[in-house]
Design a protein around this motif. Structure first.
Motif, short mmCIF file in Angstrom:
data_model
loop_
_atom_site.label_atom_id
_atom_site.label_comp_id
_atom_site.label_asym_id
_atom_site.label_seq_id
_atom_site.Cartn_x
_atom_site.Cartn_y
_atom_site.Cartn_z
N ILE A 1 0.81 -1.22 0.00
CA ILE A 1 0.00 0.00 0.00
C ILE A 1 0.84 1.28 0.00
O ILE A 1 0.46 2.28 -0.58
CB ILE A 1 -0.99 -0.02 1.18
CG1 ILE A 1 -2.10 1.01 0.96
CG2 ILE A 1 -0.27 0.22 2.51
CD1 ILE A 1 -2.95 0.73 -0.24
N HIS A 2 2.02 1.23 0.59
CA HIS A 2 2.84 2.45 0.66
C HIS A 2 3.43 2.83 -0.70
O HIS A 2 3.93 3.94 -0.86
CB HIS A 2 3.95 2.29 1.70
CG HIS A 2 3.39 2.19 3.09
ND1 HIS A 2 4.05 1.51 4.10
CD2 HIS A 2 2.23 2.65 3.64
CE1 HIS A 2 3.33 1.56 5.21
NE2 HIS A 2 2.23 2.24 4.95
N ARG B 1 1.52 2.66 -3.44
CA ARG B 1 0.38 3.02 -4.28
C ARG B 1 0.23 4.52 -4.39
O ARG B 1 0.83 5.28 -3.61
CB ARG B 1 -0.91 2.42 -3.68
CG ARG B 1 -0.91 0.91 -3.53
CD ARG B 1 -0.86 0.21 -4.86
NE ARG B 1 -2.03 0.50 -5.67
CZ ARG B 1 -2.20 0.07 -6.91
NH1 ARG B 1 -1.25 -0.64 -7.49
NH2 ARG B 1 -3.29 0.36 -7.57
N ASP C 1 -5.07 6.01 -3.11
CA ASP C 1 -5.21 4.62 -2.67
C ASP C 1 -4.73 4.46 -1.24
O ASP C 1 -5.35 3.77 -0.42
CB ASP C 1 -4.43 3.68 -3.59
CG ASP C 1 -5.12 3.45 -4.92
OD1 ASP C 1 -6.16 4.10 -5.16
OD2 ASP C 1 -4.63 2.64 -5.73
N ARG C 2 -3.61 5.08 -0.92
CA ARG C 2 -3.07 5.00 0.44
C ARG C 2 -4.02 5.63 1.44
O ARG C 2 -4.25 5.10 2.53
CB ARG C 2 -1.71 5.69 0.50
CG ARG C 2 -0.60 4.88 -0.15
CD ARG C 2 0.57 5.74 -0.61
NE ARG C 2 1.03 6.65 0.43
CZ ARG C 2 1.70 7.78 0.19
NH1 ARG C 2 1.97 8.12 -1.07
NH2 ARG C 2 2.09 8.54 1.19
N TYR D 1 -7.28 3.32 1.70
CA TYR D 1 -7.00 2.05 2.35
C TYR D 1 -6.64 2.23 3.82
O TYR D 1 -7.20 1.57 4.70
CB TYR D 1 -5.87 1.33 1.61
CG TYR D 1 -5.65 -0.08 2.11
CD1 TYR D 1 -6.34 -1.15 1.55
CD2 TYR D 1 -4.77 -0.34 3.16
CE1 TYR D 1 -6.15 -2.45 2.01
CE2 TYR D 1 -4.58 -1.63 3.62
CZ TYR D 1 -5.27 -2.68 3.05
OH TYR D 1 -5.09 -3.94 3.53
N THR D 2 -5.71 3.13 4.10
CA THR D 2 -5.28 3.30 5.49
C THR D 2 -6.36 3.93 6.36
O THR D 2 -6.44 3.66 7.56
CB THR D 2 -3.99 4.16 5.57
OG1 THR D 2 -4.21 5.41 4.92
CG2 THR D 2 -2.83 3.45 4.92
#
Length: 389
Positions: free
Chosen positions: A252-253, A255, A259-260, A263-264
């Motif tokens: 994820i980091h 992306r 997106d980050r 998602y986070t």
């Protein structure tokens, strides 16, 4: 009957009337004066001054022909939408797939989705009428996941039906995951249901990662995987379904920023609720600077609501990590009463407010107004799990 009309109006438009600015904006949009709307809501005494024209406008806003029509149908689960119109409207997209680019279609779809999801009669009739129209069901349910209704049985049944008929694995992942989330948050999830839903989700995740899809279903999956691990223990070491994103999706980091953030925000928020602060901190990692977030918001106004939840999630995490002053500073910058927050989509706005007041109650335990609003939101969503958080 005015009291019943008020109850129905407050239930649907609670978020819009929770602040002065929101109420003023709604009054303008409805074509009634601010004082008339305040009088109707009991914020100004002297109900006798309410005009029938005002009551008619309010009833129309709820989907009735006028106030008299509301009186005749009050308490009924009979559908209140014009389904002949919806037959024509959603008939135009049947078999054509869904698209983000149909701006004019989406504006009306947003309006219809809100009324369909918020009224039991409309919800039942819509699923029945459009059982064979995959596009109609996806546009209404998959595009507008309603946190206010996810604990309701009829809404969960509608989502499960969407999962049943959809040909898209990411829609199935969303539907099963959101039902799992709703049952868990309302403390209505049995072990058998949890296992059955998780098995269905994991089967579809494999197919989903072969499709083109956005970050949301991946975040939904990881959210329920976090819950499942919390309830039944950590995933097996050799499990093909890890907690963090699958390698095919990308760490994820690495992306794009949006997106980050998405998602986070959602997964980190769930991990914090589950009191898994270390995993949440690892997931969120190095936070973007406030300047970077502000620049991103200005360039991508449609994603401002997710940035808002990201800020709340970070502040909640900071609080639980013992960094209360940092959390308090972040909280004071959130400005839940801003006009922007009031314009957030109906399906998720209540969840952002819920998390905001959750944080506010922790930082300012003596603020009665925070506690009162938080309790009202808990009652509306039925998220009883949060009473212990």
């Amino acid at each position: 009957m005015i009291n019943k009309l008020r109850e129905e109006f407050e239930k649907i438009y609670f978020s819009d009337i929770a602040t002065t600015k929101g109420l003023e904006s709604l009054a303008i949009n409805m074509g009634v004066s601010r004082n008339s709307l305040r009088r109707f809501l009991g914020k100004i005494k002297n109900e006798s001054q309410l005009r029938i024209s005002t009551l008619n406008l309010i009833a129309v806003r709820l989907g009735y022909r006028n106030f008299q029509d509301f009186c005749e149908r009050s308490g009924s689960t009979t559908p209140i939408l014009d389904f002949e119109l919806l037959d024509i409207y959603y008939g135009t997209v049947k078999g054509k797939g869904t698209s983000l680019n149909e701006t004019r279609f989406q504006k009306a779809n947003y309006h219809f989705a809100k009324k369909i999801i918020s009224h039991p009669g409309n919800l039942t009739e819509f699923v029945k009428r459009f059982a064979a129209n995959e596009e109609a069901l996806e546009y209404v349910f998959a595009w507008y996941p309603s946190y206010e209704h996810i604990a309701n049985d009829n809404y969960q049944e509608a989502l499960l039906y969407v999962a049943k008929i959809s040909k898209k694995a990411h829609v199935k992942v969303f539907a099963y995951s959101f039902v799992y989330f709703g049952k868990f948050m309302s403390e209505n999830l049995s072990q058998g249901e949890a296992t059955e839903l998780m098995n269905k989700i994991e089967k579809q995740v494999i197919k989903m990662r072969c499709e083109e899809f956005e970050v949301f279903p991946e975040a939904r999956y990881s959210t329920v995987k976090s819950i499942h691990s919390h309830i039944f223990g950590n995933p097996e070491k050799n499990s093909p379904f890890p907690l963090l994103p699958h390698s095919d999706f990308g760490f994820i980091h690495s992306r794009p920023l949006i997106d980050r953030i998405i998602y986070t925000s959602y997964v980190g928020n769930m991990l914090t609720i589950l009191k898994d602060y270390n995993t949440a901190e690892t997931l969120i990692g190095d936070a973007p600077t406030e300047k970077a977030l502000k620049t991103f918001e200005d360039e991508n106004p449609l994603y401002k609501c997710h940035v808002h939840l990201y800020r709340i999630t970070r502040a909640l995490l900071m609080f639980h990590l013992g960094k209360e002053q940092e959390a308090m500073y972040m909280f004071d910058q959130l400005l839940v009463n801003s006009t922007d927050v009031m314009r957030y989509s109906f399906d998720s706005k209540i969840y952002f407010e819920l998390q905001y007041y959750n944080l506010g109650c922790k930082l300012y335990p003596n603020r009665e107004d925070f506690h009162q609003k938080y309790q009202i939101l808990l009652q509306k969503t039925k998220f009883s799990y949060l009473t212990s958080f």
